[in-house]
Design a protein around this motif. Structure first.
Motif, PDB file in Angstrom:
ATOM      1  N   VAL A 112      54.566  81.298  92.410  1.00 49.33           N
ATOM      2  CA  VAL A 112      54.268  80.236  91.434  1.00 49.33           C
ATOM      3  C   VAL A 112      52.796  80.316  91.018  1.00 49.33           C
ATOM      4  N   ASN A 113      51.922  80.527  91.990  1.00 50.03           N
ATOM      5  CA  ASN A 113      50.500  80.667  91.656  1.00 50.03           C
ATOM      6  C   ASN A 113      50.259  81.904  90.803  1.00 50.03           C
ATOM      7  N   LEU A 114      50.866  83.014  91.151  1.00 47.89           N
ATOM      8  CA  LEU A 114      50.644  84.279  90.440  1.00 47.89           C
ATOM      9  C   LEU A 114      51.238  84.266  89.031  1.00 47.89           C
ATOM     10  N   ALA A 115      52.491  83.858  88.923  1.00 44.23           N
ATOM     11  CA  ALA A 115      53.216  84.018  87.659  1.00 44.23           C
ATOM     12  C   ALA A 115      53.093  82.827  86.707  1.00 44.23           C
ATOM     13  N   TYR A 116      52.805  81.640  87.231  1.00 39.22           N
ATOM     14  CA  TYR A 116      52.762  80.468  86.355  1.00 39.22           C
ATOM     15  C   TYR A 116      51.382  79.811  86.305  1.00 39.22           C
ATOM     16  N   LEU A 117      50.866  79.402  87.459  1.00 42.75           N
ATOM     17  CA  LEU A 117      49.627  78.616  87.452  1.00 42.75           C
ATOM     18  C   LEU A 117      48.402  79.450  87.088  1.00 42.75           C
ATOM     19  N   LEU A 118      48.322  80.690  87.533  1.00 39.92           N
ATOM     20  CA  LEU A 118      47.174  81.529  87.177  1.00 39.92           C
ATOM     21  C   LEU A 118      47.091  81.762  85.667  1.00 39.92           C
ATOM     22  N   PRO A 119      48.180  82.189  85.000  1.00 43.96           N
ATOM     23  CA  PRO A 119      48.091  82.327  83.538  1.00 43.96           C
ATOM     24  C   PRO A 119      47.778  81.006  82.839  1.00 43.96           C
ATOM     25  N   LYS A 120      48.343  79.906  83.338  1.00 49.85           N
ATOM     26  CA  LYS A 120      48.083  78.593  82.743  1.00 49.85           C
ATOM     27  C   LYS A 120      46.601  78.226  82.900  1.00 49.85           C
ATOM     28  N   THR A 121      46.057  78.449  84.077  1.00 50.61           N
ATOM     29  CA  THR A 121      44.635  78.179  84.324  1.00 50.61           C
ATOM     30  C   THR A 121      43.760  79.032  83.415  1.00 50.61           C
ATOM     31  N   ASN A 122      44.089  80.319  83.303  1.00 54.02           N
ATOM     32  CA  ASN A 122      43.309  81.217  82.438  1.00 54.02           C
ATOM     33  C   ASN A 122      43.364  80.768  80.973  1.00 54.02           C
ATOM     34  N   ASP A 123      44.518  80.294  80.540  1.00 45.55           N
ATOM     35  CA  ASP A 123      44.660  79.801  79.166  1.00 45.55           C
ATOM     36  C   ASP A 123      43.792  78.566  78.943  1.00 45.55           C
ATOM     37  N   ILE A 124      43.846  77.635  79.874  1.00 44.63           N
ATOM     38  CA  ILE A 124      43.039  76.416  79.745  1.00 44.63           C
ATOM     39  C   ILE A 124      41.551  76.768  79.772  1.00 44.63           C
ATOM     40  N   THR A 125      41.181  77.693  80.636  1.00 41.17           N
ATOM     41  CA  THR A 125      39.776  78.110  80.723  1.00 41.17           C
ATOM     42  C   THR A 125      39.310  78.722  79.402  1.00 41.17           C
ATOM     43  N   ALA A 126      40.129  79.558  78.795  1.00 43.04           N
ATOM     44  CA  ALA A 126      39.768  80.169  77.504  1.00 43.04           C
ATOM     45  C   ALA A 126      39.621  79.090  76.425  1.00 43.04           C
ATOM     46  N   ARG A 127      40.518  78.115  76.435  1.00 41.02           N
ATOM     47  CA  ARG A 127      40.428  77.035  75.451  1.00 41.02           C
ATOM     48  C   ARG A 127      39.203  76.158  75.703  1.00 41.02           C
ATOM     49  N   ARG A 128      38.837  75.969  76.970  1.00 41.75           N
ATOM     50  CA  ARG A 128      37.619  75.204  77.268  1.00 41.75           C
ATOM     51  C   ARG A 128      36.379  75.946  76.772  1.00 41.75           C
ATOM     52  N   ARG A 129      36.345  77.271  76.950  1.00 41.71           N
ATOM     53  CA  ARG A 129      35.199  78.045  76.450  1.00 41.71           C
ATOM     54  C   ARG A 129      35.092  77.928  74.930  1.00 41.71           C
ATOM     55  N   ALA A 130      36.228  77.982  74.241  1.00 47.88           N
ATOM     56  CA  ALA A 130      36.217  77.835  72.780  1.00 47.88           C
ATOM     57  C   ALA A 130      35.737  76.435  72.384  1.00 47.88           C
ATOM     58  N   GLN A 131      36.182  75.431  73.125  1.00 49.53           N
ATOM     59  CA  GLN A 131      35.772  74.058  72.834  1.00 49.53           C
ATOM     60  C   GLN A 131      34.284  73.860  73.136  1.00 49.53           C
ATOM     61  N   GLU A 132      33.783  74.539  74.164  1.00 47.70           N
ATOM     62  CA  GLU A 132      32.345  74.465  74.461  1.00 47.70           C
ATOM     63  C   GLU A 132      31.526  74.954  73.263  1.00 47.70           C
ATOM     64  N   ARG A 133      31.988  76.041  72.651  1.00 43.48           N
ATOM     65  CA  ARG A 133      31.282  76.569  71.469  1.00 43.48           C
ATOM     66  C   ARG A 133      31.330  75.564  70.316  1.00 43.48           C
ATOM     67  N   LYS A 134      32.477  74.922  70.125  1.00 39.19           N
ATOM     68  CA  LYS A 134      32.602  73.910  69.062  1.00 39.19           C
ATOM     69  C   LYS A 134      31.712  72.707  69.337  1.00 39.19           C
ATOM     70  N   ASP A 135      31.745  72.240  70.600  1.00 38.75           N
ATOM     71  CA  ASP A 135      31.012  71.020  70.968  1.00 38.75           C
ATOM     72  C   ASP A 135      29.529  71.278  71.204  1.00 38.75           C
ATOM     73  N   GLY A 136      29.176  72.541  71.490  1.00 41.93           N
ATOM     74  CA  GLY A 136      27.789  72.836  71.841  1.00 41.93           C
ATOM     75  C   GLY A 136      27.408  72.258  73.196  1.00 41.93           C
ATOM     76  N   LYS A 137      28.408  72.100  74.074  1.00 42.12           N
ATOM     77  CA  LYS A 137      28.193  71.493  75.391  1.00 42.12           C
ATOM     78  C   LYS A 137      29.154  72.109  76.391  1.00 42.12           C
ATOM     79  N   LEU A 138      28.655  72.410  77.588  1.00 40.59           N
ATOM     80  CA  LEU A 138      29.487  73.008  78.626  1.00 40.59           C
ATOM     81  C   LEU A 138      30.545  72.025  79.117  1.00 40.59           C
ATOM     82  N   SER A 139      31.689  72.559  79.511  1.00 44.93           N
ATOM     83  CA  SER A 139      32.799  71.717  79.972  1.00 44.93           C
ATOM     84  C   SER A 139      32.450  70.924  81.224  1.00 44.93           C
ATOM     85  N   TYR A 140      31.548  71.456  82.040  1.00 38.86           N
ATOM     86  CA  TYR A 140      31.195  70.801  83.297  1.00 38.86           C
ATOM     87  C   TYR A 140      29.884  70.021  83.203  1.00 38.86           C
TER      88      TYR A 140
END
Length: 190
Positions: A112-140
């Motif tokens: 479950v971690n390998l096939a589902y949660l890891l890809p989901k986490t990577n997707d959310i992380t990529a979207r957060r990086r894109a949003q950081e660029r839009k917002d001009g502010k780090l997610s954390y």
């Protein structure tokens, strides 16, 4: 090294596989990840984890299958197998709770971690990086955050939390199986 050599039995491969799994989990969970988080910048830590997690979760998924395949059977007093080796022994009715359940738990939670949660986490992380660029502010960075970033942070926290919980369940199942495995050790005074 004759035909009766231990090298022709599944036992050493079973023990070495178990030790590799337990050692990998303990090292990553309690030493590698926490220490890396403390000493690396957040972005470098994320890059390191993205590189390590596929291998880590693959180990958590494949080694339980190897353990099932190399399960050492039990011989009775006459030297015949009362519980067979391999998958047959793993699935033997006397082993359903102490062998099959922890091995199955390890395999499923790792998968479950390998096939589902890891890809989901990577997707959310990529979207957060894109949003950081839009917002001009780090997610954390300290709040307030845009609505989009707040939602992404919440999603990341949820998925990361479930992944961490499954990792802990996998580790506990590994320890539980180790207790069962150790109950089969005997001391022979020569």
């Amino acid at each position: 090294m004759g035909e009766g050599s231990i090298f022709f039995s599944v036992a050493p491969y079973h023990i070495l596989s178990y030790g590799t799994l337990l050692g990998t989990q303990v090292f990553h969970t309690f030493i590698n990840a926490p220490d890396s988080f403390k000493v690396l910048e957040r972005q470098q830590f994320a890059i390191l984890q993205r590189k390590l997690f596929p291998s880590y979760f693959a180990i958590q998924t494949t080694v339980p299958a190897i353990l099932a395949l190399t399960y050492p059977g039990t011989k009775n007093l006459v030297g015949e197998f009362s519980i067979p080796s391999g998958f047959a022994g793993t699935f033997h009715e006397s082993n359903r709770w102490a062998v099959l359940l922890p091995l199955g738990t390890m395999l499923v939670t790792g998968l479950v971690n390998l096939a589902y949660l890891l890809p989901k986490t990577n997707d959310i992380t990529a979207r957060r990086r894109a949003q950081e660029r839009k917002d001009g502010k780090l997610s954390y960075a300290a709040p307030p955050h845009s609505e989009q970033m707040a939602a992404l942070n919440k999603s990341f926290g949820r998925v990361h939390g479930v992944s961490s919980l499954l990792n802990l369940v996998t580790l506990l199942a590994t320890v539980a199986y180790g207790v069962k495995l150790s109950s089969r050790l005997t001391y022979k005074d020569k």
